[in-house]
Motif scaffolding. Structure first.
Motif, PDB file in Angstrom:
ATOM      1  N   LEU A  89       0.900  -1.221  -0.163  1.00  0.00           N
ATOM      2  CA  LEU A  89       0.003  -0.119  -0.067  1.00  0.00           C
ATOM      3  C   LEU A  89       0.713   1.379   0.070  1.00  0.00           C
ATOM      4  CD1 LEU A  89      -2.836  -0.755   2.420  1.00  0.00           C
ATOM      5  CD2 LEU A  89      -3.156  -0.183   0.040  1.00  0.00           C
ATOM      6  N   VAL A  90       1.821   1.303   0.806  1.00  0.00           N
ATOM      7  CA  VAL A  90       2.761   2.414   0.995  1.00  0.00           C
ATOM      8  C   VAL A  90       3.473   2.665  -0.178  1.00  0.00           C
ATOM      9  CG1 VAL A  90       4.807   3.348   2.287  1.00  0.00           C
ATOM     10  CG2 VAL A  90       2.894   2.269   3.366  1.00  0.00           C
ATOM     11  N   CYS A  91       4.132   1.292  -0.927  1.00  0.00           N
ATOM     12  CA  CYS A  91       4.899   1.709  -1.925  1.00  0.00           C
ATOM     13  C   CYS A  91       4.121   2.353  -3.312  1.00  0.00           C
ATOM     14  CB  CYS A  91       5.245   0.062  -2.456  1.00  0.00           C
ATOM     15  SG  CYS A  91       6.642  -0.448  -1.678  1.00  0.00           S
ATOM     16  N   ASP A  92       2.654   1.783  -3.316  1.00  0.00           N
ATOM     17  CA  ASP A  92       1.831   2.446  -4.159  1.00  0.00           C
ATOM     18  C   ASP A  92       1.632   3.813  -3.921  1.00  0.00           C
ATOM     19  OD1 ASP A  92       1.487   0.059  -5.318  1.00  0.00           O
ATOM     20  OD2 ASP A  92      -0.677  -0.184  -4.446  1.00  0.00           O
ATOM     21  N   GLN A  93       1.652   3.996  -2.734  1.00  0.00           N
ATOM     22  CA  GLN A  93       1.393   5.752  -2.452  1.00  0.00           C
ATOM     23  C   GLN A  93       2.760   6.386  -2.821  1.00  0.00           C
ATOM     24  OE1 GLN A  93      -2.163   6.575  -0.773  1.00  0.00           O
ATOM     25  NE2 GLN A  93      -0.754   7.130   0.817  1.00  0.00           N
ATOM     26  N   VAL A  94       3.758   5.931  -2.507  1.00  0.00           N
ATOM     27  CA  VAL A  94       5.092   6.497  -2.623  1.00  0.00           C
ATOM     28  C   VAL A  94       5.354   6.779  -4.266  1.00  0.00           C
ATOM     29  CG1 VAL A  94       7.395   6.329  -2.530  1.00  0.00           C
ATOM     30  CG2 VAL A  94       6.149   6.040  -0.510  1.00  0.00           C
ATOM     31  N   VAL A  95       5.070   5.518  -4.872  1.00  0.00           N
ATOM     32  CA  VAL A  95       5.323   5.537  -6.396  1.00  0.00           C
ATOM     33  C   VAL A  95       4.443   6.711  -6.904  1.00  0.00           C
ATOM     34  CG1 VAL A  95       5.171   4.045  -8.441  1.00  0.00           C
ATOM     35  CG2 VAL A  95       6.182   3.190  -6.332  1.00  0.00           C
ATOM     36  N   ASN A  96       3.243   6.373  -6.658  1.00  0.00           N
ATOM     37  CA  ASN A  96       2.153   7.620  -7.354  1.00  0.00           C
ATOM     38  C   ASN A  96       2.925   9.086  -7.156  1.00  0.00           C
ATOM     39  OD1 ASN A  96       0.586   5.835  -8.453  1.00  0.00           O
ATOM     40  ND2 ASN A  96      -0.752   5.750  -6.658  1.00  0.00           N
ATOM     41  N   ARG A  97       3.085   9.215  -5.838  1.00  0.00           N
ATOM     42  CA  ARG A  97       3.572  10.658  -5.371  1.00  0.00           C
ATOM     43  C   ARG A  97       4.824  10.905  -6.328  1.00  0.00           C
ATOM     44  NH1 ARG A  97       6.109  12.801  -0.779  1.00  0.00           N
ATOM     45  NH2 ARG A  97       5.779  14.804  -0.708  1.00  0.00           N
ATOM     46  N   LEU A  98       5.864  10.021  -6.443  1.00  0.00           N
ATOM     47  CA  LEU A  98       7.031  10.258  -6.992  1.00  0.00           C
ATOM     48  C   LEU A  98       6.687  10.615  -8.551  1.00  0.00           C
ATOM     49  CD1 LEU A  98       9.417   7.596  -5.520  1.00  0.00           C
ATOM     50  CD2 LEU A  98       9.207  10.247  -5.096  1.00  0.00           C
ATOM     51  N   ILE A  99       5.826   9.873  -9.151  1.00  0.00           N
ATOM     52  CA  ILE A  99       5.239  10.029 -10.495  1.00  0.00           C
ATOM     53  C   ILE A  99       4.542  11.472 -10.727  1.00  0.00           C
ATOM     54  CG2 ILE A  99       3.731   9.535 -12.239  1.00  0.00           C
ATOM     55  CD1 ILE A  99       4.046   6.405 -11.334  1.00  0.00           C
ATOM     56  N   GLN A 100       3.887  11.781  -9.759  1.00  0.00           N
ATOM     57  CA  GLN A 100       3.078  13.308  -9.596  1.00  0.00           C
ATOM     58  C   GLN A 100       4.205  14.240  -9.805  1.00  0.00           C
ATOM     59  OE1 GLN A 100       0.430  13.904  -6.866  1.00  0.00           O
ATOM     60  NE2 GLN A 100      -1.463  12.891  -7.752  1.00  0.00           N
ATOM     61  N   GLU A 101       5.273  14.140  -8.942  1.00  0.00           N
ATOM     62  CA  GLU A 101       6.106  15.148  -8.815  1.00  0.00           C
ATOM     63  C   GLU A 101       6.896  15.180 -10.112  1.00  0.00           C
ATOM     64  OE1 GLU A 101       8.398  14.243  -4.964  1.00  0.00           O
ATOM     65  OE2 GLU A 101       6.475  15.057  -3.802  1.00  0.00           O
ATOM     66  N   ALA A 102       7.408  14.231 -10.488  1.00  0.00           N
ATOM     67  CA  ALA A 102       8.115  14.023 -11.599  1.00  0.00           C
ATOM     68  C   ALA A 102       7.457  14.843 -12.791  1.00  0.00           C
ATOM     69  CB  ALA A 102       8.425  12.547 -12.229  1.00  0.00           C
ATOM     70  N   GLU A 103       6.059  14.738 -12.908  1.00  0.00           N
ATOM     71  CA  GLU A 103       5.263  15.222 -13.790  1.00  0.00           C
ATOM     72  C   GLU A 103       5.205  16.668 -13.620  1.00  0.00           C
ATOM     73  OE1 GLU A 103       1.628  13.231 -13.791  1.00  0.00           O
ATOM     74  OE2 GLU A 103       2.356  11.624 -15.021  1.00  0.00           O
ATOM     75  N   VAL A 104       5.245  17.015 -12.420  1.00  0.00           N
ATOM     76  CA  VAL A 104       5.135  18.501 -11.890  1.00  0.00           C
ATOM     77  C   VAL A 104       6.485  19.307 -12.484  1.00  0.00           C
ATOM     78  CG1 VAL A 104       5.134  20.169 -10.192  1.00  0.00           C
ATOM     79  CG2 VAL A 104       3.478  18.454 -10.258  1.00  0.00           C
ATOM     80  N   LYS A 105       7.524  18.600 -12.169  1.00  0.00           N
ATOM     81  CA  LYS A 105       8.835  18.881 -12.526  1.00  0.00           C
ATOM     82  C   LYS A 105       8.865  19.287 -14.086  1.00  0.00           C
ATOM     83  CE  LYS A 105      12.260  17.287  -9.546  1.00  0.00           C
ATOM     84  NZ  LYS A 105      13.069  16.495  -9.139  1.00  0.00           N
ATOM     85  N   LYS A 106       8.458  18.182 -14.858  1.00  0.00           N
ATOM     86  CA  LYS A 106       8.539  18.140 -16.358  1.00  0.00           C
ATOM     87  C   LYS A 106       7.797  19.324 -16.684  1.00  0.00           C
ATOM     88  CE  LYS A 106       7.532  13.631 -17.743  1.00  0.00           C
ATOM     89  NZ  LYS A 106       6.655  12.993 -18.278  1.00  0.00           N
ATOM     90  N   LEU A 107       6.716  19.803 -16.386  1.00  0.00           N
ATOM     91  CA  LEU A 107       5.741  20.731 -16.623  1.00  0.00           C
ATOM     92  C   LEU A 107       6.614  22.179 -16.352  1.00  0.00           C
ATOM     93  CD1 LEU A 107       2.314  20.547 -15.053  1.00  0.00           C
ATOM     94  CD2 LEU A 107       2.732  20.500 -17.260  1.00  0.00           C
ATOM     95  N   PHE A 108       7.525  22.296 -15.385  1.00  0.00           N
ATOM     96  CA  PHE A 108       8.482  23.495 -15.259  1.00  0.00           C
ATOM     97  C   PHE A 108       9.599  23.405 -16.001  1.00  0.00           C
ATOM     98  CE2 PHE A 108       5.781  23.850 -11.568  1.00  0.00           C
ATOM     99  CZ  PHE A 108       5.374  25.158 -11.531  1.00  0.00           C
TER     100      PHE A 108
END
Lengths: 111, 111
Positions: A89-108
């Motif tokens: 469960l935690v891995c899923d959360q963490v991975v999702n979050r890392l992906i999100q952050e990576a996408e945000v970074k991409k945007l900038f």
DNA sequence: TGACTATATAACTACATAGTAATATAGTGT
DNA sequence: ACACTATATTACTATGTAGTTATATAGTCA
């Protein structure tokens, strides 16, 4: 969960505390395919024997692993496999979050 | 979980660390029925405002709660409700263990 | 018994953080 | 601008613990 008194809350926090350390997660991970002795876990974790021993006694104290000595070795095994559900469960959360952050970074970083 | 590199392992450990404190569990519990501002959470937790504020910023840092300021208040809410699944799993484990220990104690206390 | 191996423990350092008290910051209304 | 309220931050103390090195304990075998 809403009915938990402060005492039980402290137990739950302790359980999470047992999982809140990378080396202990590595050890639990190594135990996924069966019991291992301290020597094996020392090698897998890449830590000192003394350090692994301390982590193991903490995991045992909080009820996450079982201890059984046979001969000169001490074998540890998972007390309750449902701990892996937690980790997933935690891995899923963490991975999702890392992906999100990576996408945000991409945007900038566009051009 | 077996494929996790050390970096991700550290993230997972951090996530568990966020849950490894009774006051933060209480706060998360209080957020189960919707967002609350810092004042409300201060009252519910029974801690000082400064302390709650620190806990909240830690929860936000690890991605467990969302922050939104409206007017002079700041409202916090759960980032991902699956965190309660974690807590339930751990509660089950802890409760089972406490029951077991109580039974063992009973065995030794028979007259 | 004595040598050998495996594990645990003790003493220690370094670091993170829970909690507090005081202060800073930011939004609101006058 | 000023007072007022809500939240965050700073500086501090106390405590827990991760890691290390050295040592103790316990089982095995000669």
């Amino acid at each position: 969960m809403s009915k938990l008194n402060d005492n039980t809350l402290a137990y739950v926090a302790d359980y999470f505390k047992a999982l809140a350390e990378p080396t202990r997660l590595k050890v639990l991970n190594a135990l996924q395919d069966g019991e291992k002795n301290v020597g094996q876990l020392t090698e897998i974790s890449g830590c000192s024997q003394a350090n692994v021993s301390k982590h193991l006694s903490m995991l045992a104290q909080y009820g996450l692993v079982k201890r059984e000595s046979r001969g000169t070795s001490v074998f540890y095994s998972i007390a309750d496999p449902s701990v892996y559900k937690l980790c997933e469960l935690v891995c899923d959360q963490v991975v999702n979050r890392l992906i999100q952050e990576a996408e945000v970074k991409k945007l900038f970083m566009v051009v």
